[in-house]
Design a protein around this motif. Structure first.
Motif, short mmCIF file in Angstrom:
data_model
loop_
_atom_site.label_atom_id
_atom_site.label_comp_id
_atom_site.label_asym_id
_atom_site.label_seq_id
_atom_site.Cartn_x
_atom_site.Cartn_y
_atom_site.Cartn_z
N VAL A 164 0.91 -1.27 -0.03
CA VAL A 164 0.12 0.20 0.17
C VAL A 164 0.97 1.20 -0.07
O VAL A 164 1.63 1.40 0.83
N PRO A 165 0.64 2.05 -1.10
CA PRO A 165 1.75 3.14 -1.32
C PRO A 165 1.21 4.28 -0.36
O PRO A 165 0.03 4.59 -0.10
N VAL A 166 1.96 5.41 0.02
CA VAL A 166 1.70 6.56 0.53
C VAL A 166 2.45 7.61 -0.49
O VAL A 166 3.59 7.69 -0.40
N VAL A 167 1.59 8.44 -0.77
CA VAL A 167 2.06 9.15 -1.99
C VAL A 167 1.72 10.79 -1.52
O VAL A 167 0.48 11.06 -1.22
N GLU A 168 2.70 11.62 -1.40
CA GLU A 168 2.35 13.09 -1.19
C GLU A 168 3.04 13.78 -2.14
O GLU A 168 4.18 13.88 -2.56
N GLY A 169 2.36 14.89 -2.65
CA GLY A 169 2.63 15.76 -3.63
C GLY A 169 3.14 15.06 -4.96
O GLY A 169 4.13 15.64 -5.52
N GLY A 170 2.46 14.06 -5.35
CA GLY A 170 2.91 13.38 -6.48
C GLY A 170 4.11 12.55 -6.18
O GLY A 170 4.66 12.01 -7.33
N ARG A 171 4.71 12.29 -5.05
CA ARG A 171 5.78 11.45 -4.91
C ARG A 171 5.58 10.28 -3.97
O ARG A 171 4.76 10.36 -2.90
N LEU A 172 6.13 8.98 -4.24
CA LEU A 172 6.03 7.86 -3.32
C LEU A 172 6.91 8.07 -2.25
O LEU A 172 8.15 8.21 -2.26
N VAL A 173 6.39 8.25 -1.13
CA VAL A 173 7.24 8.72 0.09
C VAL A 173 7.29 7.42 1.18
O VAL A 173 8.40 7.44 1.84
N ALA A 174 6.30 6.41 1.12
CA ALA A 174 6.33 5.43 2.26
C ALA A 174 5.57 4.24 1.70
O ALA A 174 4.62 4.64 0.64
N MET A 175 5.53 3.31 2.38
CA MET A 175 4.67 2.02 2.03
C MET A 175 4.74 0.97 3.09
O MET A 175 5.55 0.76 3.87
N PHE A 176 3.30 0.46 3.10
CA PHE A 176 3.08 -0.43 4.12
C PHE A 176 2.79 -1.78 3.39
O PHE A 176 2.08 -1.66 2.47
N PHE A 177 3.42 -2.92 3.85
CA PHE A 177 3.35 -4.28 3.07
C PHE A 177 3.05 -5.26 4.13
O PHE A 177 3.23 -5.22 5.39
N LEU A 178 2.30 -6.22 3.50
CA LEU A 178 2.15 -7.57 4.21
C LEU A 178 2.58 -8.50 3.30
O LEU A 178 2.46 -8.82 2.01
N ASN A 179 3.46 -9.73 3.56
CA ASN A 179 3.91 -10.99 2.93
C ASN A 179 3.34 -12.19 3.76
O ASN A 179 3.27 -12.05 4.77
#
Length: 520
Positions: free
Chosen positions: A138-153
């Motif tokens: 799950v991406p976190v996008v701020e100001g059109g930029r990918l800044v963080a991500m939460f993931f499950l495996n």
């Protein structure tokens, strides 16, 4: 019968949905509590990952920050099921598939089986080896930029439900908000620590905060020390009048007027002034005050934030420099006046003799000037001055001149006149007195008593003297003029048969007009 069956199914679905919603609310409440207790961003990420990974029964969960240009994910701490390796560290997205462009667009990436999804099939073996056969990013996008991500495996193939996706999105948003808040708090704390270190290193900069509506000033220990205030009371807040009372009486009205003027200026207006304050012992200290006004939402003055710098040493240095400039100006005018008199009154039988006479007298001035400059015009050592004038007669085998006396520091105002007087005595001795004969000798002794310097010049071994000189030459006029007029002293000359005996006496400290203090 069919209707009853359908109703039962609907009730079961509703009950299941209610239970799921309750589990979701409980899980988010636990997340809120875990975030509240976390001390740093990494702890927030790990707590969120542990809650979500345990709730959805996956093998790994985590949160990381993303470098948009480098396309890398950095994980400080993740959560894993027993026996599953951690992925803490930095990873290139393209080492695990071609889905990074989807993340950059803000799309959630769900993969049920890495071997069947075209975005990950080529890296399937590597992903399976790391217990990630299925995953959600799950991406976190701020100001059109990918800044963080939460993931499950998960180590097994899995079909991710819409409820799973919604929950991961919620966790991703809350984790991002909490980690950035803590990063801001940490950055602020570090900035404040750097400021405290800088202020402590400077040692003379105090910080203050004036609450305008409450008319109270909160100040740190450095400001309290400068103003002579109690540090604990200053930290708790003092009435502004108590702080203003520490201003020097001559500066108090100006300080109050400038404070009122600042409160009448627009929001953000800075100010800078210099004042005198009286510390706890009544000593005068100079301070530089800088402040900036801050208003409330309605535009009324709310606070004044500022610093106070103790500039006492700087002001003292400026005053010393100012006094030095006055002294140099005064001495240079005196020197020029003496040079003018030298040129006007010197007599000689020919031009070379005239040049030698003038050069000798101006040289005496220059040597005294050099001594004064070496000691920043604070004065000159008497022995050093005499040695400078009589050096040729102190270093030729048997000394033709002897010096005897305690160490005496001549004031700046006495050095040049005395140098001229000694030069005239030496010139006379070389031309007509003891230093004109091979066996002649000059003894110079001095003593300081009750603030008066007495210097005795005694010549022996020169041409016998039948009587004092018939006329009074320029040298004698210079000798008497410098000692009486410039030094406020006396000259006694005894023309003995064996040579001249001259005694010069003058006070080392003479009253002078008061120098006005530097005003703000």
């Amino acid at each position: 019968m069919a209707q009853r069956t359908w109703d039962a199914v609907e009730r079961a679905r509703a009950e299941a949905g209610a239970r799921a919603a309750e589990r979701r609310r409980a899980l988010l409440a636990r997340l809120t509590e875990a975030i509240r207790d976390a001390a740093d961003p990494a702890s927030v990420a790990q707590a969120a990952a542990a809650l979500l990974g345990g709730a959805l029964r996956v093998d790994r969960a985590g949160y990381g920050t993303v470098d948009h240009e480098a396309e890398t994910l950095t994980i400080e701490r993740d959560w894993t099921a027993p026996g599953v390796e951690s992925l803490a560290g930095s990873h290139r997205f393209r080492d695990y598939g071609t889905f990074v462009e989807d993340l950059k667009r803000g799309a959630v990436v769900t993969v049920g089986d890495v071997e069947r999804d075209p975005r990950t099939a080529d890296q399937g073996a590597a992903l399976i080896a790391r217990a990630a056969r299925s995953f959600i990013n799950v991406p976190v996008v701020e100001g059109g930029r990918l800044v963080a991500m939460f993931f499950l495996n998960d180590a097994a193939p899995r079909q991710w439900s819409p409820e799973d996706l919604a929950l991961v999105r919620e966790f991703a948003e809350r984790t991002r908000t909490a980690t950035e808040r803590l990063r801001g708090v940490t950055a602020l704390a570090r900035s404040e620590e750097r400021l405290r270190l800088a202020l402590a290193t400077a040692g003379n900069i105090g910080v203050w905060d004036y609450d305008v509506p409450g008319a109270r000033i909160v100040a740190d220990a450095t400001l309290a020390g400068i103003y002579g205030l109690d540090p604990e009371r200053a930290a708790a807040g003092l009435p502004v009048g108590e702080v203003a009372a520490r201003l020097h009486p001559d500066d108090r009205s100006r300080g109050v007027a400038e404070l009122r003027a600042l409160l009448a200026q627009p929001h953000g207006t800075p100010t800078a002034s210099e004042y005198r304050v009286l510390d706890g012992d009544g000593r005068v200290r100079w301070v530089s005050v800088r402040a900036r006004r801050h208003d409330d939402a309605s535009g009324r003055p709310l606070r004044l934030l500022g610093v106070v710098v103790d500039i006492t040493e700087r002001r003292a240095a400026e005053e010393r420099q100012w006094l030095l400039m006055r002294e140099v100006d005064h001495r240079s005018k005196n020197a020029l006046a003496v040079v003018q008199a030298t040129l006007r009154l010197t007599r000689a039988g020919d031009l070379p003799g005239f040049v030698r006479a003038v050069e000798g007298r101006v040289g005496a001035l220059a040597r005294a000037q050099t001594l004064l400059a070496e000691d920043r015009w604070a004065g000159a050592d008497l022995r050093a001055l005499l040695e400078g004038e009589l050096a040729p007669f102190l270093s030729r085998g048997a000394a033709r001149v002897t010096l005897s006396g305690d160490r005496v520091a001549l004031p700046a105002g006495a050095a040049q006149p005395l140098a001229m007087a000694v030069h005239e005595l030496a010139t006379n001795a070389v031309k007509y007195g003891a230093l004109s004969a091979p066996g002649g000798h000059v003894a110079i002794t001095w003593s300081l008593r009750d603030g008066t310097l007495r210097l005795a010049w005694t010549e022996t071994g020169g041409p016998p003297l039948a009587a004092p000189p018939a006329r009074r030459g320029f040298g004698s006029r210079v000798l008497e003029g410098t000692v009486t007029s410039q030094l406020g002293g006396t000259v006694e000359q005894d023309w003995r048969p064996e040579g001249l005996a001259c005694t010069i006496a003058f006070p080392l400290i003479r009253p002078r007009a008061a120098v006005p203090p530097i005003r703000a």
